[in-house]
Design a protein around this motif. Sequence first.
Motif, PDB file in Angstrom:
ATOM      1  N   UNK A   1      55.811  44.488  49.927  1.00 31.75           N
ATOM      2  CA  UNK A   1      57.093  44.920  50.484  1.00 31.75           C
ATOM      3  C   UNK A   1      58.174  45.223  49.471  1.00 31.75           C
ATOM      4  N   UNK A   2      58.008  44.801  48.218  1.00 31.89           N
ATOM      5  CA  UNK A   2      59.082  44.956  47.240  1.00 31.89           C
ATOM      6  C   UNK A   2      58.585  45.672  45.994  1.00 31.89           C
ATOM      7  N   UNK A   3      59.440  46.511  45.448  1.00 33.95           N
ATOM      8  CA  UNK A   3      59.120  47.172  44.184  1.00 33.95           C
ATOM      9  C   UNK A   3      59.114  46.149  43.060  1.00 33.95           C
ATOM     10  N   UNK A   4      58.354  46.467  42.008  1.00 30.53           N
ATOM     11  CA  UNK A   4      58.340  45.576  40.862  1.00 30.53           C
ATOM     12  C   UNK A   4      56.986  45.499  40.199  1.00 30.53           C
ATOM     13  N   UNK A   5      56.842  44.481  39.360  1.00 26.38           N
ATOM     14  CA  UNK A   5      55.618  44.271  38.596  1.00 26.38           C
ATOM     15  C   UNK A   5      54.792  43.173  39.246  1.00 26.38           C
ATOM     16  N   UNK A   6      53.517  43.449  39.435  1.00 28.52           N
ATOM     17  CA  UNK A   6      52.594  42.527  40.076  1.00 28.52           C
ATOM     18  C   UNK A   6      51.406  42.269  39.141  1.00 28.52           C
ATOM     19  N   UNK A   7      50.697  41.189  39.423  1.00 27.05           N
ATOM     20  CA  UNK A   7      49.456  40.896  38.707  1.00 27.05           C
ATOM     21  C   UNK A   7      48.356  40.689  39.731  1.00 27.05           C
ATOM     22  N   UNK A   8      47.196  41.264  39.442  1.00 28.65           N
ATOM     23  CA  UNK A   8      46.029  41.190  40.318  1.00 28.65           C
ATOM     24  C   UNK A   8      44.965  40.340  39.623  1.00 28.65           C
ATOM     25  N   UNK A   9      44.400  39.364  40.358  1.00 31.68           N
ATOM     26  CA  UNK A   9      43.329  38.516  39.827  1.00 31.68           C
ATOM     27  C   UNK A   9      42.103  38.622  40.729  1.00 31.68           C
ATOM     28  N   UNK A  10      40.930  38.609  40.112  1.00 35.22           N
ATOM     29  CA  UNK A  10      39.683  38.553  40.881  1.00 35.22           C
ATOM     30  C   UNK A  10      38.839  37.381  40.387  1.00 35.22           C
ATOM     31  N   UNK A  11      38.509  36.477  41.299  1.00 38.69           N
ATOM     32  CA  UNK A  11      37.552  35.407  41.026  1.00 38.69           C
ATOM     33  C   UNK A  11      36.176  35.909  41.441  1.00 38.69           C
ATOM     34  N   UNK A  12      35.244  35.968  40.503  1.00 35.45           N
ATOM     35  CA  UNK A  12      33.914  36.497  40.781  1.00 35.45           C
ATOM     36  C   UNK A  12      32.860  35.701  40.034  1.00 35.45           C
ATOM     37  N   UNK A  13      31.639  35.748  40.571  1.00 33.10           N
ATOM     38  CA  UNK A  13      30.476  35.199  39.884  1.00 33.10           C
ATOM     39  C   UNK A  13      29.355  36.235  39.954  1.00 33.10           C
ATOM     40  N   UNK A  14      29.376  37.220  39.055  1.00 34.97           N
ATOM     41  CA  UNK A  14      28.290  38.212  39.068  1.00 34.97           C
ATOM     42  C   UNK A  14      26.940  37.516  38.910  1.00 34.97           C
ATOM     43  N   UNK A  15      25.997  37.891  39.723  1.00 31.70           N
ATOM     44  CA  UNK A  15      24.707  37.202  39.729  1.00 31.70           C
ATOM     45  C   UNK A  15      24.045  37.229  38.356  1.00 31.70           C
ATOM     46  N   UNK A  16      24.110  38.354  37.664  1.00 35.28           N
ATOM     47  CA  UNK A  16      23.471  38.452  36.357  1.00 35.28           C
ATOM     48  C   UNK A  16      24.179  37.599  35.306  1.00 35.28           C
ATOM     49  N   UNK A  17      25.476  37.376  35.481  1.00 33.25           N
ATOM     50  CA  UNK A  17      26.218  36.551  34.527  1.00 33.25           C
ATOM     51  C   UNK A  17      25.926  35.074  34.743  1.00 33.25           C
ATOM     52  N   UNK A  18      25.832  34.664  36.002  1.00 35.82           N
ATOM     53  CA  UNK A  18      25.455  33.288  36.310  1.00 35.82           C
ATOM     54  C   UNK A  18      26.573  32.275  36.244  1.00 35.82           C
ATOM     55  N   UNK A  19      27.822  32.719  36.183  1.00 35.41           N
ATOM     56  CA  UNK A  19      28.955  31.792  36.197  1.00 35.41           C
ATOM     57  C   UNK A  19      30.195  32.534  36.695  1.00 35.41           C
ATOM     58  N   UNK A  20      31.232  31.753  36.979  1.00 36.39           N
ATOM     59  CA  UNK A  20      32.467  32.307  37.511  1.00 36.39           C
ATOM     60  C   UNK A  20      33.406  32.722  36.393  1.00 36.39           C
ATOM     61  N   UNK A  21      34.026  33.886  36.558  1.00 39.18           N
ATOM     62  CA  UNK A  21      35.080  34.330  35.661  1.00 39.18           C
ATOM     63  C   UNK A  21      36.241  34.853  36.506  1.00 39.18           C
ATOM     64  N   UNK A  22      37.412  34.907  35.887  1.00 39.15           N
ATOM     65  CA  UNK A  22      38.594  35.482  36.528  1.00 39.15           C
ATOM     66  C   UNK A  22      39.104  36.627  35.665  1.00 39.15           C
ATOM     67  N   UNK A  23      39.173  37.809  36.247  1.00 36.04           N
ATOM     68  CA  UNK A  23      39.715  38.975  35.568  1.00 36.04           C
ATOM     69  C   UNK A  23      41.109  39.265  36.113  1.00 36.04           C
ATOM     70  N   UNK A  24      41.993  39.813  35.271  1.00 35.22           N
ATOM     71  CA  UNK A  24      43.351  40.111  35.702  1.00 35.22           C
ATOM     72  C   UNK A  24      43.799  41.469  35.209  1.00 35.22           C
ATOM     73  N   UNK A  25      44.659  42.125  36.001  1.00 35.82           N
ATOM     74  CA  UNK A  25      45.188  43.438  35.626  1.00 35.82           C
ATOM     75  C   UNK A  25      46.575  43.597  36.223  1.00 35.82           C
ATOM     76  N   UNK A  26      47.402  44.410  35.567  1.00 34.37           N
ATOM     77  CA  UNK A  26      48.762  44.657  36.040  1.00 34.37           C
ATOM     78  C   UNK A  26      48.776  45.746  37.105  1.00 34.37           C
ATOM     79  N   UNK A  27      49.710  45.595  38.040  1.00 38.37           N
ATOM     80  CA  UNK A  27      49.919  46.574  39.100  1.00 38.37           C
ATOM     81  C   UNK A  27      51.421  46.756  39.265  1.00 38.37           C
TER      82      UNK A  27
END
Length: 294
Positions: A137-163
């Motif tokens: 609802x508001x203009x500005x700077x945001x951060x996006x995070x994804x919690x994932x466990x790719x099967x081939x990687x075999x563990x959980x990681x968190x990636x982040x990007x600006x929006x």
Amino acid sequence: MSTDTHGNHQAAHADHTAHHHGHPAAAAHAGHGEGDHTAHAHHTQAAHHAHGASVPGGLQVTQDGYTLDLAQTIVGRGDVDFRFRILGPDGRPVTDYTPIHDRDLHLIVVQRELTGFWHVHPELAADGTWSIRLNLPEAGSYRVFTDISPTLLGRTITLGADLAVSGAYDPRPTPGQTRTAVVDDHEVILDGDLAPGDGDLLTFTVRKDGRPVTDLQPYLAAFGHLVVLRAGDLAYIHVHPNGEPGDGVTASGPDITFHTAVPGPGTYRLFLDFKHGDTVRTAAFTLVTTAHQH
């Protein structure tokens, strides 16, 4: 796969409470299903620090060969069809994931000042594109995070990007320290302090109309989910509580306890998701720690 979203959560500003924005958050909360609890994986803060040379979670757009690829890094204010992919080491979209608390991917979106918070669960298309309808609802700077466990990687990681959300931007300070949040007719009180290193226990006590809540409902295979973010760099910690529904030991309220460790001193925003009366609510808090890791 069904879309699971619990809406636009706006944290309290100066009145030491946490409220939902006047968007369709409350309606979106009702009737969330838990799904099948498959490949249960406790996603603790330790997992975030165990890899990537002790870099806190969410600070990197690429980790261990996996990249968060946003379809758009600038969007308009209001409703937006938000799409992204997770690219693997071979540069191709990833489609095979190990579920983390009933979902293949957890998407967290926050305003940089930590005044707004969204925890949602997009749909995955066959071509590896994730999509969900968001209301920012508001203009500005945001951060996006994804919690994932790719099967081939075999563990959980968190990636982040600006929006970035376009429009006239009126920045606000990160809310001041508070240990009490009010959401609808629920009050949540926080006991404990944040600590780096081995961490410490945080306990959240949920009350409704002044009475302890003893019938919390499982949501994503737990009685609560806690996201902790450090103001300034948005270092990210996603913690699941001690015990789990149906283990014969863990009570369904009023207390939800988490063992939590943070990467160092700073001001932290804490966002607690809990489910009661078939509605998922988010309570927001701010804590300050000056302790350094030894």
